[in-house]
Design a protein around this motif. Structure first.
Motif, PDB file in Angstrom:
ATOM      1  N   ILE A 110       0.837  -1.205   0.000  1.00 16.29           N
ATOM      2  CA  ILE A 110       0.000   0.000   0.000  1.00 16.29           C
ATOM      3  C   ILE A 110       0.870   1.252   0.000  1.00 16.29           C
ATOM      4  O   ILE A 110       0.612   2.201  -0.753  1.00 16.29           O
ATOM      5  N   LEU A 111       1.907   1.251   0.807  1.00 17.61           N
ATOM      6  CA  LEU A 111       2.766   2.428   0.892  1.00 17.61           C
ATOM      7  C   LEU A 111       3.477   2.701  -0.425  1.00 17.61           C
ATOM      8  O   LEU A 111       3.393   3.804  -0.976  1.00 17.61           O
ATOM      9  N   PHE A 130       3.550   5.552  -5.888  1.00 16.64           N
ATOM     10  CA  PHE A 130       3.545   5.469  -7.344  1.00 16.64           C
ATOM     11  C   PHE A 130       2.304   6.153  -7.912  1.00 16.64           C
ATOM     12  O   PHE A 130       2.395   6.962  -8.841  1.00 16.64           O
ATOM     13  N   VAL A 131       1.146   5.839  -7.338  1.00 18.32           N
ATOM     14  CA  VAL A 131      -0.109   6.412  -7.826  1.00 18.32           C
ATOM     15  C   VAL A 131      -0.122   7.931  -7.649  1.00 18.32           C
ATOM     16  O   VAL A 131      -0.564   8.659  -8.541  1.00 18.32           O
ATOM     17  N   MET A 132       0.377   8.401  -6.518  1.00 19.25           N
ATOM     18  CA  MET A 132       0.403   9.848  -6.276  1.00 19.25           C
ATOM     19  C   MET A 132       1.222  10.568  -7.346  1.00 19.25           C
ATOM     20  O   MET A 132       0.803  11.602  -7.850  1.00 19.25           O
ATOM     21  N   ARG A 133       2.357  10.027  -7.680  1.00 17.87           N
ATOM     22  CA  ARG A 133       3.248  10.720  -8.614  1.00 17.87           C
ATOM     23  C   ARG A 133       2.845  10.529 -10.063  1.00 17.87           C
ATOM     24  O   ARG A 133       2.871  11.463 -10.856  1.00 17.87           O
ATOM     25  N   LEU A 142      10.181  14.541  -3.170  1.00 18.59           N
ATOM     26  CA  LEU A 142      10.107  13.716  -1.960  1.00 18.59           C
ATOM     27  C   LEU A 142       9.313  12.429  -2.183  1.00 18.59           C
ATOM     28  O   LEU A 142       9.726  11.368  -1.704  1.00 18.59           O
ATOM     29  N   ILE A 143       8.207  12.503  -2.887  1.00 19.58           N
ATOM     30  CA  ILE A 143       7.431  11.291  -3.157  1.00 19.58           C
ATOM     31  C   ILE A 143       8.221  10.309  -4.026  1.00 19.58           C
ATOM     32  O   ILE A 143       8.305   9.125  -3.689  1.00 19.58           O
ATOM     33  N   PRO A 144       8.823  10.742  -5.145  1.00 19.51           N
ATOM     34  CA  PRO A 144       9.633   9.787  -5.919  1.00 19.51           C
ATOM     35  C   PRO A 144      10.813   9.210  -5.128  1.00 19.51           C
ATOM     36  O   PRO A 144      11.153   8.038  -5.291  1.00 19.51           O
ATOM     37  N   LEU A 145      11.426  10.028  -4.272  1.00 21.91           N
ATOM     38  CA  LEU A 145      12.529   9.543  -3.444  1.00 21.91           C
ATOM     39  C   LEU A 145      12.044   8.428  -2.517  1.00 21.91           C
ATOM     40  O   LEU A 145      12.685   7.372  -2.411  1.00 21.91           O
ATOM     41  N   ASN A 146      10.919   8.641  -1.863  1.00 23.80           N
ATOM     42  CA  ASN A 146      10.355   7.600  -1.005  1.00 23.80           C
ATOM     43  C   ASN A 146       9.986   6.360  -1.805  1.00 23.80           C
ATOM     44  O   ASN A 146      10.147   5.232  -1.335  1.00 23.80           O
ATOM     45  N   PHE A 147       9.485   6.552  -3.018  1.00 20.80           N
ATOM     46  CA  PHE A 147       9.123   5.413  -3.869  1.00 20.80           C
ATOM     47  C   PHE A 147      10.357   4.561  -4.183  1.00 20.80           C
ATOM     48  O   PHE A 147      10.319   3.330  -4.046  1.00 20.80           O
TER      49      PHE A 147
END
Length: 165
Positions: free
Chosen positions: A26-27, A32-35, A144-149
């Motif tokens: 889920i995380l 992925f979906v957010m970006r 930040l989102i792609p980095l976490n992904f």
């Protein structure tokens, strides 16, 4: 405490592993979906005030999903780490466990930083400082989102190695 964690893990092994895997899916999937899916739709809104407002609302609601998922992931990780006895087993596996813990700690701190930037954006939105709102949202969505992904994928791969598949 160690004995309690080992006993709980021994009684609920499959359930704890399932929680761990599902929360990781889920995380990483939500990142992925957010970006890839949501961000381009939000960017397609022409009116700046509406676009920024929708972006802030999206980040607020995303936080409601991420926080419980991260807590479940951390709790399941602790049970698995202690329950599987990595500390007393193969030293290589123990190093992988700590590497994975370091990655997830980085991800957690990155989410904390994202939350701080979100709060700054929300404050700037109320003050109608559109440039600051946009800068914070761009930092969150594009960096930040792609980095976490990416780090989430690496941690997932290490988890597959740890399971021996």
């Amino acid at each position: 405490m160690r004995e309690l964690l080992m006993e709980v893990f021994g009684n609920f092994t499959r359930f704890i592993i399932l929680l761990h895997i599902v929360s990781a899916m889920i995380l990483v999937g939500s990142l992925f979906v957010m970006r890839i899916v949501v961000a381009p739709v939000i960017e397609g809104i022409n009116k700046e005030e509406e676009r920024l407002g929708k972006g802030l609302e999206l980040m607020r609601r995303y936080g409601y999903v991420v926080i419980p998922v991260m807590l479940i992931l951390i709790l399941a990780s602790v049970f698995m780490n202690v329950g599987l006895g990595f500390k007393y087993g193969n030293p290589t596996m123990y190093v992988l466990v700590h590497t994975k813990e370091a990655i997830w700690t980085f991800i957690a701190f990155n989410f904390l930083y994202m939350y701080i930037k979100y709060r700054n954006s929300r404050r700037a939105y109320r003050a109608k400082e559109w440039v600051e709102v946009q800068e914070n949202l761009i930092l969150i969505v594009h960096y930040l989102i792609p980095l976490n992904f990416v780090f989430g994928l690496i941690a997932t791969y290490l988890g597959i190695i740890l399971r021996g598949y």
